[in-house]
Design a protein around this motif. Structure first.
Motif, short mmCIF file in Angstrom:
data_model
loop_
_atom_site.label_atom_id
_atom_site.label_comp_id
_atom_site.label_asym_id
_atom_site.label_seq_id
_atom_site.Cartn_x
_atom_site.Cartn_y
_atom_site.Cartn_z
N GLY A 305 -2.23 43.62 33.73
CA GLY A 305 -3.11 44.26 34.08
C GLY A 305 -3.43 45.36 35.02
N ASP A 306 -2.42 45.12 36.23
CA ASP A 306 -2.39 46.14 36.99
C ASP A 306 -1.95 47.48 36.37
OD1 ASP A 306 -2.90 44.03 38.88
OD2 ASP A 306 -0.89 43.86 39.37
N SER A 342 -8.45 45.92 39.32
CA SER A 342 -9.97 45.76 39.30
C SER A 342 -10.54 47.03 40.00
CB SER A 342 -10.32 44.49 39.73
OG SER A 342 -9.80 43.32 39.17
N GLY A 343 -9.69 48.25 40.12
CA GLY A 343 -10.60 49.25 40.76
C GLY A 343 -10.07 49.25 42.15
#
Length: 355
Positions: A305-306, A342-343
């Motif tokens: 997910g990174d 996540s930003g």
């Protein structure tokens, strides 16, 4: 080539000696110094061209018996006899998923059989072994690719378009190129560092053959030609690439001794990734899809997910740019990797593993 230069210097020295003799008092019937010099230069030109042609023909006679044609079901390529045991080195994309092959040598139309020893797609190299080594087949001499120089004359030998025992001529155009291959049908998809760029024609079927210097030594294995998007993705004339002989030796020796590659020297991050795009459909980084357990990324805390955006000093937009940046590193190197989660942007130091 050094021998050719030496012969040329020797002829020029002889011309200087003859001119000096004229100045010292040759007979009146002798031509003038100017006339003699012009005559000497005209005579030297065809002799020099003849010497170069002789070099070409000598190298072809010496090396061509070491270059074979490989038939892998519907695919055709070339190979180089590596030792007197019948091991032949070629490209992994030539052998594909096949295990057995038909081989034809330069000196005979008899079809030989061979089997796969091991293929290493990460470097696009493979070794096959002849079931029987016929008379007249000899191992090639592998050169020192670290001494290959831009401008050096080279010959490419192989079976382009099925035309066995073909030879093309060119020069080394550049060294140290990092090249990413296409996928099925055009390569293994590998990113290969330190390739030799050459102007010698590389066509389908040349893959796995020999790139040879004028000393008769194999300095590389021709692997692919550059694709020109303006020609519909066709091969760009005069831009071909060969895997350097030093890497060929490293991989082939391990395959022959151990049956596989045990020390590739290729750095690994230990992830499976894919290119992601931003709202404007521009490449924006590499999303981590999977992390290899106890691999380099896992040990550094990178998670699925990174999105990786920078590797060392290189901005990362695509999976290709990441693999090319990795190709410039070695196992054990410590490299800062920047990613978003996540930003939030984070940077960690990653100690690279090995492929």
């Amino acid at each position: 080539m050094d021998a050719f230069r030496a012969r040329t210097r020797a002829r020029l020295s002889a011309a200087v000696v003859c001119s000096a003799a004229l100045l010292a008092g040759c007979s009146a019937a002798a031509p003038s110094v100017t006339e003699h010099r012009a005559t000497t230069e005209r005579a030297a030109a065809p002799r020099a061209a003849g010497d170069l042609q002789d070099d070409y023909q000598r190298v072809i006679r010496d090396v061509l018996p070491s270059v074979v044609q490989i038939q892998a079901r519907n695919d055709l390529g070339s190979g180089v006899v590596y030792d007197d045991q019948g091991h032949v080195v070629t490209n992994a994309h030539v052998v594909g998923n096949e295990k057995t092959f038909q081989v034809t040598t330069a000196n005979s139309e008899d079809v030989l059989t061979a089997r796969l020893v091991y293929a290493y797609p990460q470097q696009d190299l493979a070794v096959i072994k002849l079931d029987k080594v016929p008379d007249g087949v000899k191992a090639a001499t592998m050169g020192d690719s670290s001494k290959v120089a831009v401008g050096q004359i080279v010959l490419a030998m192989g079976s382009p378009l099925g035309l066995s025992s073909s030879v093309t001529q060119g020069i080394v155009s550049a060294t140290g190129r990092t090249v990413s291959e296409g996928g099925p049908g055009g390569g293994t998809g590998a990113t290969i560092p330190n390739m030799v760029q050459t102007s010698a024609a590389i066509n389908p079927g040349n893959s796995g053959g020999a790139l040879v210097d004028l000393d008769g030594k194999v300095v590389g294995i021709p692997t692919l030609a550059a694709a020109d998007p303006n020609m519909g993705g066709g091969a760009a004339p005069g831009i071909g690439f060969a895997i350097p002989a030093s890497m060929v030796r490293t991989v082939a020796d391990q395959i022959i001794e151990d049956g596989r590659v045990t020390d590739s020297g290729r750095a690994a991050l230990g992830i499976t990734g894919r290119t992601v795009v931003d709202d404007g459909y521009r490449a924006a980084g590499v999303a981590v899809v999977e992390v290899q357990r106890r691999g380099a990324a896992d040990r550094a805390g990178i998670e699925p997910g990174d999105i990786i955006t920078r590797f060392g000093r290189t901005d990362i937009g695509t999976i290709t740019s990441l693999t090319e940046a990795l190709a410039a590193e070695k196992p054990g190197d410590r490299v800062p990797v920047t990613y978003t989660r996540s930003g939030d942007e984070k940077t960690v130091d990653v100690t690279l593993g090995e492929q």
